[in-house]
Structure formats: C-alpha cells, structure tokens
Design an enzyme around this catalytic site. Structure first.
Site, PDB file in Angstrom:
ATOM      1  NE  ARG A  96      39.500  83.722  11.136  1.00 49.07           N
ATOM      2  CZ  ARG A  96      38.364  84.322  11.459  1.00 49.07           C
ATOM      3  NH1 ARG A  96      37.241  83.641  11.444  1.00 49.07           N
ATOM      4  NH2 ARG A  96      38.362  85.583  11.795  1.00 49.07           N
ATOM      5  CE  LYS A 118      56.930  72.830   0.243  1.00 50.55           C
ATOM      6  NZ  LYS A 118      58.338  72.376   0.302  1.00 50.55           N
ATOM      7  CD  GLU A 160      59.969  68.902  -8.592  1.00 47.01           C
ATOM      8  OE1 GLU A 160      60.649  68.282  -7.754  1.00 47.01           O
ATOM      9  OE2 GLU A 160      59.753  70.130  -8.513  1.00 47.01           O
ATOM     10  CE  LYS A 199      55.561  65.963  -1.720  1.00 50.07           C
ATOM     11  NZ  LYS A 199      55.420  67.130  -2.519  1.00 50.07           N
ATOM     12  CD  GLU A 209      60.103  71.915   3.330  1.00 49.16           C
ATOM     13  OE1 GLU A 209      59.177  71.651   2.559  1.00 49.16           O
ATOM     14  OE2 GLU A 209      61.005  72.703   3.073  1.00 49.16           O
ATOM     15  NE  ARG A 213      56.441  68.269   2.498  1.00 46.68           N
ATOM     16  CZ  ARG A 213      55.164  68.609   2.486  1.00 46.68           C
ATOM     17  NH1 ARG A 213      54.476  68.613   3.591  1.00 46.68           N
ATOM     18  NH2 ARG A 213      54.568  68.926   1.359  1.00 46.68           N
ATOM     19  CG  ASN A 217      63.185  71.642  -0.221  1.00 41.90           C
ATOM     20  OD1 ASN A 217      62.342  72.054  -1.017  1.00 41.90           O
ATOM     21  ND2 ASN A 217      62.971  71.604   1.081  1.00 41.90           N
ATOM     22  CG  HIS A 220      63.431  72.346  -5.146  1.00 42.41           C
ATOM     23  ND1 HIS A 220      63.764  71.099  -5.608  1.00 42.41           N
ATOM     24  CD2 HIS A 220      62.127  72.542  -5.486  1.00 42.41           C
ATOM     25  CE1 HIS A 220      62.697  70.558  -6.188  1.00 42.41           C
ATOM     26  NE2 HIS A 220      61.695  71.406  -6.128  1.00 42.41           N
ATOM     27  CG  HIS A 224      62.750  77.555  -5.652  1.00 40.88           C
ATOM     28  ND1 HIS A 224      62.329  77.223  -4.381  1.00 40.88           N
ATOM     29  CD2 HIS A 224      61.934  76.858  -6.484  1.00 40.88           C
ATOM     30  CE1 HIS A 224      61.311  76.373  -4.452  1.00 40.88           C
ATOM     31  NE2 HIS A 224      61.062  76.138  -5.724  1.00 40.88           N
ATOM     32  CG  HIS A 236      59.077  74.306 -10.453  1.00 40.89           C
ATOM     33  ND1 HIS A 236      59.706  75.120  -9.542  1.00 40.89           N
ATOM     34  CD2 HIS A 236      58.997  73.085  -9.885  1.00 40.89           C
ATOM     35  CE1 HIS A 236      59.979  74.422  -8.453  1.00 40.89           C
ATOM     36  NE2 HIS A 236      59.560  73.186  -8.631  1.00 40.89           N
TER      37      HIS A 236
HETATM   38  N1  LIG Z   1      53.424  72.321  -3.611  1.00 44.85           N
HETATM   39  C1  LIG Z   1      54.515  71.625  -3.811  1.00 44.85           C
HETATM   40  O1  LIG Z   1      54.917  70.801  -2.988  1.00 44.85           O
HETATM   41  C2  LIG Z   1      55.266  71.810  -5.099  1.00 44.85           C
HETATM   42  C3  LIG Z   1      56.264  70.906  -5.465  1.00 44.85           C
HETATM   43  C4  LIG Z   1      56.870  71.060  -6.711  1.00 44.85           C
HETATM   44  C5  LIG Z   1      56.480  72.112  -7.552  1.00 44.85           C
HETATM   45  N2  LIG Z   1      55.517  72.972  -7.151  1.00 44.85           N
HETATM   46  C6  LIG Z   1      55.057  74.059  -8.020  1.00 44.85           C
HETATM   47  O2  LIG Z   1      54.464  73.490  -9.177  1.00 44.85           O
HETATM   48  C7  LIG Z   1      54.548  74.436 -10.248  1.00 44.85           C
HETATM   49  C8  LIG Z   1      54.966  73.715 -11.510  1.00 44.85           C
HETATM   50  O3  LIG Z   1      53.993  72.758 -11.844  1.00 44.85           O
HETATM   51  P1  LIG Z   1      53.713  72.344 -13.373  1.00 44.85           P
HETATM   52  O4  LIG Z   1      54.995  72.047 -14.049  1.00 44.85           O
HETATM   53  O5  LIG Z   1      52.653  71.342 -13.345  1.00 44.85           O
HETATM   54  O6  LIG Z   1      53.248  73.746 -13.987  1.00 44.85           O
HETATM   55  P2  LIG Z   1      51.865  74.280 -14.604  1.00 44.85           P
HETATM   56  O7  LIG Z   1      50.760  74.100 -13.679  1.00 44.85           O
HETATM   57  O8  LIG Z   1      52.172  75.659 -15.077  1.00 44.85           O
HETATM   58  O9  LIG Z   1      51.643  73.331 -15.862  1.00 44.85           O
HETATM   59  C9  LIG Z   1      52.539  73.402 -16.940  1.00 44.85           C
HETATM   60  C10 LIG Z   1      51.779  73.626 -18.258  1.00 44.85           C
HETATM   61  O10 LIG Z   1      51.110  72.402 -18.613  1.00 44.85           O
HETATM   62  C11 LIG Z   1      49.747  72.676 -18.922  1.00 44.85           C
HETATM   63  N3  LIG Z   1      49.009  71.459 -18.624  1.00 44.85           N
HETATM   64  C12 LIG Z   1      48.541  71.007 -17.439  1.00 44.85           C
HETATM   65  N4  LIG Z   1      48.023  69.782 -17.560  1.00 44.85           N
HETATM   66  C13 LIG Z   1      48.125  69.443 -18.847  1.00 44.85           C
HETATM   67  C14 LIG Z   1      47.765  68.272 -19.597  1.00 44.85           C
HETATM   68  N5  LIG Z   1      47.234  67.202 -19.028  1.00 44.85           N
HETATM   69  N6  LIG Z   1      48.021  68.264 -20.943  1.00 44.85           N
HETATM   70  C15 LIG Z   1      48.614  69.341 -21.534  1.00 44.85           C
HETATM   71  N7  LIG Z   1      48.995  70.452 -20.877  1.00 44.85           N
HETATM   72  C16 LIG Z   1      48.747  70.504 -19.545  1.00 44.85           C
HETATM   73  C17 LIG Z   1      49.408  73.893 -18.079  1.00 44.85           C
HETATM   74  O11 LIG Z   1      48.314  74.592 -18.609  1.00 44.85           O
HETATM   75  C18 LIG Z   1      50.699  74.702 -18.176  1.00 44.85           C
HETATM   76  O12 LIG Z   1      50.719  75.434 -19.368  1.00 44.85           O
HETATM   77  C19 LIG Z   1      55.518  75.507  -9.808  1.00 44.85           C
HETATM   78  O13 LIG Z   1      54.806  76.678  -9.478  1.00 44.85           O
HETATM   79  C20 LIG Z   1      56.155  74.925  -8.558  1.00 44.85           C
HETATM   80  O14 LIG Z   1      56.573  75.911  -7.640  1.00 44.85           O
HETATM   81  C21 LIG Z   1      54.895  72.837  -5.948  1.00 44.85           C
END
Ligand SMILES: NC(=O)c1ccc[n+]([C@@H]2O[C@H](COP(=O)([O-])OP(=O)(O)OC[C@H]3O[C@@H](n4cnc5c(N)ncnc54)[C@H](O)[C@@H]3O)[C@@H](O)[C@H]2O)c1
Length: 331
Positions: A96, A118, A160, A199, A209, A213, A217, A220, A224, A236
């Site tokens: 939990r 999130k 982003e 942020k 949100e 917040r 989006n 998005h 999405h 993404h």
């Molecule tokens: N929680 C939120 O508020 C929020 C907001 C925006 C996006 N997201 C989510 O975030 C995700 C996308 O994040 P992302 O683009 O970081 O994707 P990811 O975590 O898949 O990373 C992208 C790639 O970069 C690699 N990587 C990570 N750090 C590295 C580094 N320092 N050097 C080299 N390679 C590295 C990873 O292994 C992966 O292959 C999506 O799932 C999206 O839905 C969440």
C-alpha cells in the site's frame, strides 16, 4: 509539492549516497550498461515503452518481495520516464505504498516525467491506463547523464522541454533565444532548470490534475493516440511533438496569428505531420482521460504563457484534423 528536488551538473556522489540508503533500485538494461557504478545491484527491466506493462510492473513487485523489501524501506528508480513511471507505480502499490527516490536520466524525464508523482503503465493498447499519483520523496536532476544520450532521445526531450517553456512568456522567450537546441548538456542546463521550476509550481498548485495541471497536456491528446495507433514505434517525445504541431494546426483559428507562425516553425525543425486517418485518430483520442461528455479535449497555447482547452465534438475533431494535415503538409 512534497518532493525534495536536488539539481546540479554532476550529482554522482550525492546519488550514490541516496541509492545506498535504498533497499531496492530499478533501472533498465541500457542505463545499467552505461552507469554500472551507480546501478550496481539494481533490478534492470528491458528498455523501452513496449515494456511499460503490467507484466514488468509485477516482475518489479515480485523482485521486491523476494528481496524482502519492507514497508518502511525506500526504493529508487534510475532511468528515463519509463523506469520512473513504472517504479513509482510499484512504490505506490507495494504494501500500500513505500517511499521512493527518482533519478531521471533522460532530458524528457528531467524536465517533465521525473517531477510530479504521476506514475503508470500502459494497458490494453491505452497509454497510462493503470496508474496512481505517488510523488517521489527525493529527486536528483543531474545533467551529467545527458552526455550519453543518443540524438533521438535528445529530440524526444525537446518536445516536453518546448511544451513546458510554453507555460510562461519568459521561458518561451529564453527558449527562442537559445539559438539552436544543441545536444549539449551544459548549454541546455539553464532551460532544464527553468522547466523544473515551472513544473514544480504547476504540480504544487494542482497535485492531482484537477484543473491547472492540465496545461501540461499540450499535444498529448493527439500524441498519446498516435503512440497507441503506431504501436510505440517512435518515442513518447516524438509523438508529443507531432501532437503539439497537429493540435495547434487543428485549433489555428483560436491561436494568436503571430505566435502561431513561429511555433509551427520551431516544431517543424523536429517533426512533421502525422500520417494516420481522421477516423482512426478520433477513435483512439476518444479514450483520452481528459475527455468529458463524449467530446475530445485538447490543450494548446493561444500564445506563449496562455494555454487553453478546447472540447471538440468527434465529427468536428475529424474535420479539423483533416484540414490541419492538409495545411501542415504544405508547410
Ligand atoms: N509521469 C509523467 O508525468 C510523465 C510525463 C511525460 C512522459 N511520461 C512518460 O515517460 C516515458 C518516456 O520517457 P523517456 O523518453 O525518458 O523514455 P525511456 O525511459 O524509454 O528512455 C528512452 C531511452 O533512453 C535510454 N536512456 C535513459 N537514460 C539514458 C542516458 N542517460 N543515456 C543514454 N540512454 C539513456 C533508455 O534506456 C531508453 O532506451 C513515456 O512512457 C511517457 O508516458 C510520464
């Protein structure tokens, strides 16, 4: 917002100390290989969005059980947005809720996903369908990780970053003054810091949100939907940029004309119009969590610092998309 956020160029020593105090650390294959010193002993999930699933989530929870993680323990995520989202959700669910530390390692995760609590996994072809709000206790934003980021991941982060800079006039001006968004950890650091502050402020004002917040989006709804339709072929951030461009063109009549030209030009340096049909897109977008009363909700900038929401009936959404694509293909 309740997280402590530590920012700096190279926080490796601080991060190691923080991780030593955690009972369990999650990373992914790629980050584990690049940063063995920091991730030694961590549980590495496969890299990439296609592994942001309930199966991976349960594998993390099972490993926590096997390693005897207790309710009073802290766990940690070291990686991009996927590792952060899924580990945060595991932390929210395990017994939990346990505390967690987040170490974002991509540009996207530093400016956006790493802050705000999130957490989620994708399910049934829908992005982030299963999730929870569960803020990390401590967040370490160390730009040193950017030095190993491949060009494509830089590009994803810019989506982003541009989105967050749109939220204030000053940040957008600073973004436009940054002559070229080069792949340079030191050069981008001031903009990263601005995004962290923006942020933080938005999340503090609206942690769950409910209203404000939603401005985060921008792009998005379409982003999405494209991501799900395309089977996560691109990243993404790339879909978000396509979404930002498409939603702006769809709502062009509601956007300041002078701002619009510069905004589309900025995005055109990184992305192009999507290729999907209006019908397929509206079917997917109809599942978006922001929607109400059967209309599809999109968030877009009227001008820098002024973000608004449009609720568009499905047939009008399709007509606007068709017109937008025609316009964008002629840019
Ligand atoms: N929680 C939120 O508020 C929020 C907001 C925006 C996006 N997201 C989510 O975030 C995700 C996308 O994040 P992302 O683009 O970081 O994707 P990811 O975590 O898949 O990373 C992208 C790639 O970069 C690699 N990587 C990570 N750090 C590295 C580094 N320092 N050097 C080299 N390679 C590295 C990873 O292994 C992966 O292959 C999506 O799932 C999206 O839905 C969440």
């Amino acid at each position: 917002m309740s997280s402590n956020i530590y920012c700096g160029g190279d926080l490796t020593a601080e991060i190691k100390t923080a991780l030593d105090a955690c009972a369990f650390v999650v990373t992914d294959d790629t980050v584990a290989k690049l940063y063995p010193e920091i991730t030694r002993g961590a549980f590495a999930i496969p890299s990439g969005e296609k592994y942001k699933t309930t199966e991976t989530l349960l594998s993390i929870i099972e490993e926590m059980r096997v390693r005897g993680v207790k309710r009073t323990d802290r766990i940690a995520a070291v990686g991009g947005g996927v590792v952060g989202d899924i580990t945060g959700l595991a932390a929210a669910l395990y017994m939990r809720g346990v505390e967690w530390v987040n170490v974002p390692t991509t540009l996207l995760a530093m400016v956006d996903s790493g802050i705000g609590g999130k957490t989620a996994v994708d399910f049934g072809g829908v992005k982030n369908l299963i999730g929870a709000f569960h803020e990390a206790s401590d967040i370490y934003i160390s730009s040193v990780f950017l030095n190993t980021l491949p060009p494509r991941e830089w590009k994803c982060g810019y989506g982003e970053l541009i989105k967050t800079c749109l939220l204030t006039k000053d940040a957008y001006a600073a973004l436009c003054d940054t002559a070229e968004l080069a792949e340079d950890a030191d050069g981008i650091y001031p903009l990263v810091m601005r995004c962290v502050d923006i942020k933080k402020a938005v999340v503090a004002a609206d942690p769950k949100e409910k209203n404000l917040r939603k401005v985060l989006n921008i792009g998005h709804t379409v982003g999405h939907a494209l991501e799900s339709l395309d089977g996560y072929r691109l990243s993404h951030g790339e879909y978000v940029m396509k979404g930002m461009m498409t939603e702006a063109a769809m709502c062009r009549d509601m956007i300041d004309a002078q701002f619009y030209g510069g905004y589309i030009k900025l995005l055109s340096a990184f992305t192009a119009a999507p290729r999907t049909t209006a019908k397929l897109l509206s079917e997917k977008a109809a599942f978006d969590k922001k929607n109400t009363d059967g209309d599809i909700t999109v968030m877009f900038p009227v001008r820098a610092g002024e973000i608004t929401e449009a609720r568009i009936p499905r047939d009008e959404f399709e007509a606007r998309y068709t017109a937008a694509i025609k316009e964008l293909r002629s840019v």
